[in-house]
Design a protein around this motif. Structure first.
Motif, short mmCIF file in Angstrom:
data_model
loop_
_atom_site.label_atom_id
_atom_site.label_comp_id
_atom_site.label_asym_id
_atom_site.label_seq_id
_atom_site.Cartn_x
_atom_site.Cartn_y
_atom_site.Cartn_z
N ARG A 138 41.42 21.09 48.79
CA ARG A 138 42.76 21.71 48.81
C ARG A 138 43.01 22.48 47.51
O ARG A 138 43.50 23.62 47.53
CB ARG A 138 43.83 20.63 49.00
CG ARG A 138 43.84 20.00 50.37
CD ARG A 138 45.10 19.15 50.54
NE ARG A 138 45.07 18.34 51.73
CZ ARG A 138 45.30 18.76 52.97
NH1 ARG A 138 45.56 20.05 53.17
NH2 ARG A 138 45.27 17.93 53.99
N ALA A 139 42.72 21.84 46.37
CA ALA A 139 42.95 22.50 45.09
C ALA A 139 42.10 23.76 44.95
O ALA A 139 42.56 24.79 44.42
CB ALA A 139 42.66 21.53 43.95
N ASN A 140 40.87 23.71 45.44
CA ASN A 140 40.01 24.89 45.37
C ASN A 140 40.59 26.05 46.18
O ASN A 140 40.54 27.21 45.75
CB ASN A 140 38.61 24.55 45.89
CG ASN A 140 37.81 23.72 44.91
OD1 ASN A 140 38.15 23.64 43.73
ND2 ASN A 140 36.75 23.10 45.38
N LEU A 141 41.13 25.74 47.34
CA LEU A 141 41.79 26.79 48.12
C LEU A 141 42.96 27.36 47.34
O LEU A 141 43.20 28.59 47.34
CB LEU A 141 42.26 26.24 49.46
CG LEU A 141 43.02 27.22 50.36
CD1 LEU A 141 42.19 28.46 50.66
CD2 LEU A 141 43.46 26.53 51.65
N GLY A 142 43.68 26.50 46.64
CA GLY A 142 44.77 26.98 45.78
C GLY A 142 44.27 27.98 44.74
O GLY A 142 44.91 29.01 44.48
N TYR A 143 43.11 27.70 44.16
CA TYR A 143 42.54 28.62 43.18
C TYR A 143 42.21 29.97 43.81
O TYR A 143 42.47 31.03 43.23
CB TYR A 143 41.27 28.01 42.57
CG TYR A 143 41.51 27.36 41.23
CD1 TYR A 143 41.83 28.13 40.12
CD2 TYR A 143 41.41 25.99 41.07
CE1 TYR A 143 42.05 27.55 38.87
CE2 TYR A 143 41.61 25.39 39.84
CZ TYR A 143 41.93 26.18 38.74
OH TYR A 143 42.16 25.60 37.53
N ALA A 144 41.60 29.95 45.00
CA ALA A 144 41.24 31.21 45.65
C ALA A 144 42.47 32.04 45.95
O ALA A 144 42.46 33.27 45.80
CB ALA A 144 40.45 30.93 46.93
N LEU A 145 43.54 31.39 46.36
CA LEU A 145 44.79 32.10 46.64
C LEU A 145 45.42 32.62 45.35
O LEU A 145 45.94 33.74 45.30
CB LEU A 145 45.76 31.18 47.38
CG LEU A 145 45.31 30.76 48.80
CD1 LEU A 145 46.19 29.65 49.33
CD2 LEU A 145 45.33 31.97 49.74
N ALA A 146 45.37 31.81 44.30
CA ALA A 146 45.91 32.24 43.01
C ALA A 146 45.13 33.43 42.46
O ALA A 146 45.71 34.35 41.85
CB ALA A 146 45.89 31.08 42.01
N ASP A 147 43.81 33.43 42.66
CA ASP A 147 43.00 34.57 42.22
C ASP A 147 43.48 35.87 42.83
O ASP A 147 43.31 36.94 42.24
CB ASP A 147 41.54 34.35 42.62
CG ASP A 147 40.85 33.27 41.80
OD1 ASP A 147 41.37 32.92 40.73
OD2 ASP A 147 39.80 32.77 42.25
N GLN A 148 44.06 35.78 44.02
CA GLN A 148 44.58 36.96 44.71
C GLN A 148 46.08 37.16 44.48
O GLN A 148 46.71 37.97 45.15
CB GLN A 148 44.29 36.82 46.22
CG GLN A 148 42.82 36.68 46.54
CD GLN A 148 42.59 36.30 47.99
OE1 GLN A 148 42.83 37.10 48.89
NE2 GLN A 148 42.12 35.08 48.23
#
Length: 428
Positions: free
Chosen positions: A281-291
């Protein structure tokens, strides 16, 4: 009408074994085999039921302190580990080892395996120096038992490398990973799932030592092997590592797909409350934050952090990246007080749980300093940055890892210059 319901032995293998009867040791061993089979198949509820039954049968017959209880205890410990219940797993494994240490006849292979399992749990808990010591102990014992080229020797060497990596000692981990890769390819062939595991780990080591161009092909090869192996657990792990590589190298949009796939797999395999799902879940948060999808990123970070805290503890250093990423998202959403609480918490964990000048600790300092500078508090940022750099530059060891950490601390040096200029401008 509700009442007592008899469990059919035909539909419940645990009940079938219990109904067959026989000596307690035989019944317990049959239940242990069932637990191991269920655990290997990913059926954690079935494995847990069999392990608990095995332990009850043997303890009722022999008492809680009999050495024969050790095998049932260690079996339950391994099931608990797979379920993400790390502290209870560690307690079971250590109790099992204590019973075996008191056994009249030495059991060196079983004890070496218990020490290896302890190291895995300690690694999952972020107790990295303890994990390294246990992994090295298991490696020494297994080399003596099985020789230098054996699957169990290779597994222990891989765990030593993981523990070194977790401490930021990547140059020391590198030769272990390469040794393990060679052993796995000889033992299993170039396309076996064991090879995928170490390829992904070696790629992590290469990435962290500034050799990303060498790392990417290894990540891609690991994912391809995992896909062919039809092993969802392995695939989720390899996708996670590859996604993190894409995130770290500024390819957040590309990272979203492997991170989403890893999260879907985690939910299927271990459910919503396992630490691995928290990481996903946290990793998905990072990918979204990157965008810069800040609002979308908040929920996976919040849910991921809560799941991780429950599984690995509120002060584990493995929380640092999630805390830092979540804090950045909150800051971008204008929730500064919440963000700073997370930055402070990360700083406290890094200071108490990591060795001086650890790469993750330096990264945490840099992220907090960036937050402070952006809020016109450069003097506070400068204090934190100087403390981190003093730890790094004041170390006596000047090995390869130290040089790598200095190179990796480039953003922190840049933050020092930025904060110093801001302090000087404010003084003028």
């Amino acid at each position: 009408m509700r009442g007592d319901v008899r469990i059919s032995a035909d539909s419940d293998p645990v009940a079938a074994i219990l109904q067959d009867g026989g000596p307690a040791t035989t019944v317990s061993m049959n239940l242990i085999r069932l637990a191991e089979t269920r655990n290997n198949a990913g059926d954690l509820p079935g494995a847990r039921a069999a392990a608990e039954a095995a332990l009850k049968v043997i303890m009722d017959a022999e008492g809680p302190d009999a050495p024969v209880v050790a095998l049932a205890l260690s079996t339950r410990g391994r099931v608990r580990f797979e379920a993400g219940e790390y502290e209870p797993a560690l307690a079971d494994l250590r109790r099992s080892r204590a019973l075996l240490d008191g056994a009249p006849a030495p059991l060196p292979e079983e004890i070496a395996t218990l020490i290896y399992d302890e190291a895995r749990v300690l690694d999952a808990l972020g107790r990295n120096t303890e994990a390294e010591a246990a992994a090295r102990d298991s490696l020494t014992r297994r080399q003596a038992l099985f020789g230098p080229v054996h699957e169990k020797t290779a597994d222990s060497a891989n765990l030593v490398a993981n523990a070194l990596t977790a401490q930021g000692r990547h140059a020391e981990a590198d030769p272990f990973y390469r040794q393990v890769l060679g052993m796995y390819e000889v033992l299993y062939g170039p396309d076996d799932f064991h090879v995928a595991i170490v390829l992904s780990n070696l790629a992590n080591s290469l990435r962290r030592t500034g050799r990303a161009y060498q790392a990417e092909p290894l990540y891609v090869r690991a994912v391809a092997i995992a896909e062919q192996a039809n092993d969802p657990v392995l695939l989720a792990q390899c996708l996670t590592n590859y996604g993190w590589f894409l995130h770290i190298t500024g390819q957040g949009e590309k990272a979203e797909a492997p991170f989403r796939q890893a999260l879907d797999l985690a939910l299927q395999i271990v459910g919503p409350n396992h630490p691995f799902t928290g990481v996903a879940r946290a990793n998905l948060g990072y990918a979204l934050a990157d965008q810069e999808k800040w609002a979308e990123a908040e929920t996976p970070f919040r849910e991921g952090l809560a799941t991780l805290e429950a599984g690995i503890g509120a002060d584990s250093p493995d929380l640092l990246e999630t805390l830092d990423g979540y804090a950045l998202v909150l800051a971008r959403l204008g929730k500064d007080a919440e963000a700073e609480t997370l930055y402070q918490r990360a700083a406290t964990i890094a200071g108490s749980r990591l060795p001086p000048a650890h790469a993750d600790s330096l990264a945490t300092t840099e992220h907090y300093a960036a937050f402070l500078v952006a809020r016109d508090r450069p003097d506070e940022a400068l204090v934190r940055v100087r403390a981190g750099l003093n730890e790094l530059l004041g170390q006596d060891v000047r090995g390869r890892d130290w040089r790598n950490r200095v190179r990796g601390a480039g953003p922190l040096f840049g933050r020092q210059v930025e904060a110093a200029w801001a302090v000087s401008a404010a003084a003028d």
